[in-house]
Motif scaffolding. Structure first.
Motif, PDB file in Angstrom:
ATOM      1  N   ARG B 115       0.833  -1.211   0.000  1.00 36.00           N
ATOM      2  CA  ARG B 115       0.000   0.000   0.000  1.00 36.00           C
ATOM      3  C   ARG B 115       0.863   1.254   0.000  1.00 36.00           C
ATOM      4  O   ARG B 115       0.489   2.276  -0.569  1.00 36.00           O
ATOM      5  CB  ARG B 115      -0.928   0.005   1.220  1.00 36.00           C
ATOM      6  N   TRP B 118       1.619   2.297  -3.477  1.00 27.66           N
ATOM      7  CA  TRP B 118       0.488   2.957  -4.132  1.00 27.66           C
ATOM      8  C   TRP B 118       0.240   4.335  -3.558  1.00 27.66           C
ATOM      9  O   TRP B 118      -0.131   5.274  -4.267  1.00 27.66           O
ATOM     10  CB  TRP B 118      -0.773   2.087  -3.987  1.00 27.66           C
ATOM     11  N   HIS B 119       0.450   4.437  -2.246  1.00 20.80           N
ATOM     12  CA  HIS B 119       0.267   5.726  -1.593  1.00 20.80           C
ATOM     13  C   HIS B 119       1.252   6.751  -2.177  1.00 20.80           C
ATOM     14  O   HIS B 119       0.918   7.923  -2.378  1.00 20.80           O
ATOM     15  CB  HIS B 119       0.510   5.554  -0.094  1.00 20.80           C
ATOM     16  N   ALA B 125      -2.005   3.597  -8.585  1.00 20.17           N
ATOM     17  CA  ALA B 125      -2.756   2.920  -7.530  1.00 20.17           C
ATOM     18  C   ALA B 125      -4.045   2.347  -8.107  1.00 20.17           C
ATOM     19  O   ALA B 125      -4.620   2.932  -9.028  1.00 20.17           O
ATOM     20  CB  ALA B 125      -3.075   3.887  -6.408  1.00 20.17           C
ATOM     21  N   PRO B 126      -4.488   1.211  -7.594  1.00 24.24           N
ATOM     22  CA  PRO B 126      -5.714   0.617  -8.116  1.00 24.24           C
ATOM     23  C   PRO B 126      -6.896   1.567  -7.917  1.00 24.24           C
ATOM     24  O   PRO B 126      -6.985   2.246  -6.905  1.00 24.24           O
ATOM     25  CB  PRO B 126      -5.872  -0.655  -7.287  1.00 24.24           C
ATOM     26  N   ASP B 129     -10.926  -1.322  -5.214  1.00 21.03           N
ATOM     27  CA  ASP B 129     -10.651  -1.957  -3.934  1.00 21.03           C
ATOM     28  C   ASP B 129      -9.165  -2.302  -3.803  1.00 21.03           C
ATOM     29  O   ASP B 129      -8.647  -3.148  -4.519  1.00 21.03           O
ATOM     30  CB  ASP B 129     -11.518  -3.228  -3.862  1.00 21.03           C
ATOM     31  N   TRP B 130      -8.453  -1.641  -2.871  1.00 21.51           N
ATOM     32  CA  TRP B 130      -7.020  -1.924  -2.684  1.00 21.51           C
ATOM     33  C   TRP B 130      -6.808  -3.332  -2.148  1.00 21.51           C
ATOM     34  O   TRP B 130      -5.801  -3.954  -2.394  1.00 21.51           O
ATOM     35  CB  TRP B 130      -6.387  -0.893  -1.732  1.00 21.51           C
ATOM     36  N   LYS B 131      -7.765  -3.825  -1.350  1.00 22.72           N
ATOM     37  CA  LYS B 131      -7.629  -5.172  -0.793  1.00 22.72           C
ATOM     38  C   LYS B 131      -7.591  -6.204  -1.897  1.00 22.72           C
ATOM     39  O   LYS B 131      -6.744  -7.101  -1.921  1.00 22.72           O
ATOM     40  CB  LYS B 131      -8.809  -5.468   0.144  1.00 22.72           C
ATOM     41  N   ALA B 133      -6.875  -5.654  -5.008  1.00 17.78           N
ATOM     42  CA  ALA B 133      -5.656  -5.446  -5.797  1.00 17.78           C
ATOM     43  C   ALA B 133      -4.443  -6.065  -5.111  1.00 17.78           C
ATOM     44  O   ALA B 133      -3.571  -6.634  -5.770  1.00 17.78           O
ATOM     45  CB  ALA B 133      -5.432  -3.954  -6.020  1.00 17.78           C
ATOM     46  N   THR B 134      -4.398  -5.954  -3.789  1.00 17.24           N
ATOM     47  CA  THR B 134      -3.298  -6.552  -3.025  1.00 17.24           C
ATOM     48  C   THR B 134      -3.297  -8.069  -3.221  1.00 17.24           C
ATOM     49  O   THR B 134      -2.253  -8.676  -3.470  1.00 17.24           O
ATOM     50  CB  THR B 134      -3.446  -6.227  -1.524  1.00 17.24           C
ATOM     51  N   ALA B 170       4.270  -3.234  -7.962  1.00 15.55           N
ATOM     52  CA  ALA B 170       3.109  -2.418  -7.604  1.00 15.55           C
ATOM     53  C   ALA B 170       3.082  -1.105  -8.363  1.00 15.55           C
ATOM     54  O   ALA B 170       2.014  -0.560  -8.635  1.00 15.55           O
ATOM     55  CB  ALA B 170       3.098  -2.157  -6.101  1.00 15.55           C
TER      56      ALA B 170
END
Lengths: 300, 266
Positions: B115, B118-119, B125-126, B129-131, B133-134, B170
């Motif tokens: 994250r 991405w931050h 960044a996705p 939903d980042w979850k 994507a992770t 990422a």
């Protein structure tokens, strides 16, 4: 130790037949280890609730009650459990309110020193180069003066008050923090995860707060406790000398100083605040040693 | 325009800075006049013994080391320290480190590490939903979704290296710099990570700069090989040429040493 805990420890010694003695000793040392925390908690509690516990006015004196020994009954019918001083003021009240002064000043000074030392230490250790040189040389210069002398000079220059004392003590207090933080930050700067963050172009401030700062917290907390003890002592020292806090404030150092002419005839004036001071400093020192043993040596 | 990475006449020196009270010592050149090209989708290995300057070349590419002289460009953009590069160039070049464990912050979970990438680079960044994507990113490097909640101390060396690769991926890099990325791993894990890199290379159209001292490993992955010695490039050839027909005596020596070892092992 409560009865249940004793029973439990006994039960444990019975079940662990091979080394019963060792187990009992471990329980004992475990309880002893907690003692300084309990003592500190009592001091903090007294510091917080002091004005509710005792009714004390440093300006109201009573000549008829002067130099009463501990346990005497004063003119107004109340008992002076720890005696009275040379102008008839209650020593117990001074000890209780002195705890408040000591704790407030020490907490604030440690906080100021910690923030200052943390900031400068991170700046010097992480950035290196000229910020490092500037901080390192400032430390060298400040260390050349004895800390208490510096505090006396600064406290003497300004109007007596809490702020003056805090500033005077913080001027020397941040050095310890800055040194520890600088050292840890310098070693962390070379770590791969910090390099990885740099390659990712993570903002500097974020690298420092997320990849360096968390690893500095342990040593800093250990440092803070040791510094706390030193500052309690230094504040009492300044008050003993009559600088820093105004005469209307209640401080252990002032009470001790007030009793120094009566040491032979009225020992209680200096003895009780002195004991209170020693109890706090020793307890905080013991906690500091435990924390240093846990965090000080380990620099990940 | 020249696509890809171009290193020309790179020279990096260490030490030699004189202080106020110290007499300055002559600087030591870790890299002395290295030129190298890495085109798109190409895997170039840099091999050499310890101290040959190969890691310094890698660190110069990602801006961790400031060169004394020479230039490094990517798609004709001159590369300075990472912070000074435009964001799309920052993302284009990423690195996988040697020590799988210490290249991950021990206080952060694998998910938090991804994250952070991405931050830092919201552009890639996705969107949703980042979850999710992770999970997808972890699956791409062959990791279980549950790894997201774990810290490096709860992961094996191979898993750590996969997280490290996922962190690099990422930000959708074009060029991956792998500095001895498999040399700290067990032989069996080494093979898995190498296969992963080969797969990712074709799926993601990656170029790779692969720094290694292990010719056996290099042979499995490299298109071209550059041999370094004492900060200089002594030979550069396609993998096939280098292994069948080494021209420089030092390369010959390295190959002999590698063959000797293989002979002993089998």
């Amino acid at each position: 130790m409560s009865e249940i805990a004793v029973a439990e420890s006994l039960a444990e010694t019975q079940y662990q037949e091979p080394q019963p003695r060792r187990s009992r000793r471990r329980h004992l040392s475990g309880a002893l280890r907690l003692l300084p925390y309990v003592v500190i908690a009592v001091y903090v509690l007294i510091a917080l609730t002091g004005p509710l516990l005792v009714d004390y006015d440093p300006l109201s004196t009573s000549v008829t009650d002067r130099l009463l020994s501990p346990g005497s009954v004063k003119g107004d019918g109340s008992t002076a459990w720890l005696g009275t001083d040379s102008v008839g003021r209650d020593v117990l009240a001074q000890v209780v309110l002195g705890a408040r002064t000591s704790v407030i000043i020490a907490v604030l000074t440690v906080l100021v020193s910690c923030v200052l030392g943390l900031g400068l230490g991170l700046l010097a250790g992480y950035l290196g180069g000229w910020p490092d040189t500037a901080v390192a040389r400032s430390i060298d210069i400040l260390v050349a003066f004895p800390g208490i002398l510096l505090a006396i000079v600064i406290a003497g220059l300004f109007r007596p008050g809490y702020l003056t004392v805090i500033v005077a003590l913080a001027v020397g207090g941040w050095i310890g923090f800055a040194r520890v933080v600088r050292g840890v930050a310098m070693s962390l700067r070379e770590r791969d995860w910090v390099d990885a963050a740099r390659v990712m172009a993570v903002a500097r401030i974020r690298i420092v707060t997320r990849h360096v700062l968390p690893f500095v917290v342990g040593p800093v907390v250990a440092m803070a406790t040791l510094e706390f003890a030193l500052i309690v002592l230094a504040e009492a020292g300044l008050s003993f000398l009559g600088i820093g806090l105004p005469p209307t404030a209640v401080s252990w150092g002032q009470t001790v100083a007030g009793g120094k002419e009566y040491l032979e005839t009225a020992w209680w004036i200096s003895a009780f605040p002195g004991l209170a001071l020693a109890g706090l400093v020793i307890s905080v020192g013991l906690v500091g040693d435990q924390l240093t043993a846990r965090y000080g040596g380990r620099r990940r | 325009m020249t696509a890809g990475l171009v290193i020309s006449d790179l020279r990096v020196t260490f030490g030699g800075r004189g202080g106020l009270l110290r007499r300055s010592e002559p600087p030591v050149a870790a890299v002395d006049g290295v030129s190298l090209r890495v085109g798109p989708r190409e895997t170039v290995a840099v091999v050499g013994e310890s101290g040959s300057g190969k890691t310094t070349v890698a660190r110069s590419i990602v801006g961790l080391v400031t060169p004394e002289a020479g230039t490094i460009t990517y798609d004709d953009t001159v590369l300075g320290p990472m912070r000074t590069r435009p964001p799309h160039v920052q993302r284009a070049i990423q690195m996988v480190f040697q020590d799988p464990r210490s290249s991950l912050n021990p206080r952060m979970t694998a998910g938090a590490i991804l994250r952070e990438a991405w931050h830092t680079h919201p552009a890639v960044a996705p969107k949703g939903d980042w979850k999710q994507a992770t999970r997808e990113l972890l699956a791409e490097v062959g990791l279980d979704p549950t790894v997201a909640g774990r810290r490096p101390s709860a992961l094996s060396g191979g898993q750590c290296q996969r997280v490290s690769i996922a962190r690099a991926l990422a930000v959708r890099p074009r060029l991956l710099v792998c500095d001895e990325a498999v040399s700290a791993l067990d032989v069996s894990v080494q093979a898995q990570i190498l296969r992963l890199l080969v797969d990712l290379k074709s799926e993601r159209d990656l170029a790779i700069v692969f720094i290694s001292h292990d010719l056996g490993v290099v042979r499995q992955i490299a298109d071209r090989i550059a041999v370094m010695r004492s900060g200089e490039l002594v030979e550069e050839a396609t993998a096939e040429d280098l292994f069948t027909n080494p021209r420089h005596p030092y390369t010959q020596m390295l190959l002999d040493a590698a063959l000797d070892l293989e002979g002993v092992e089998s």
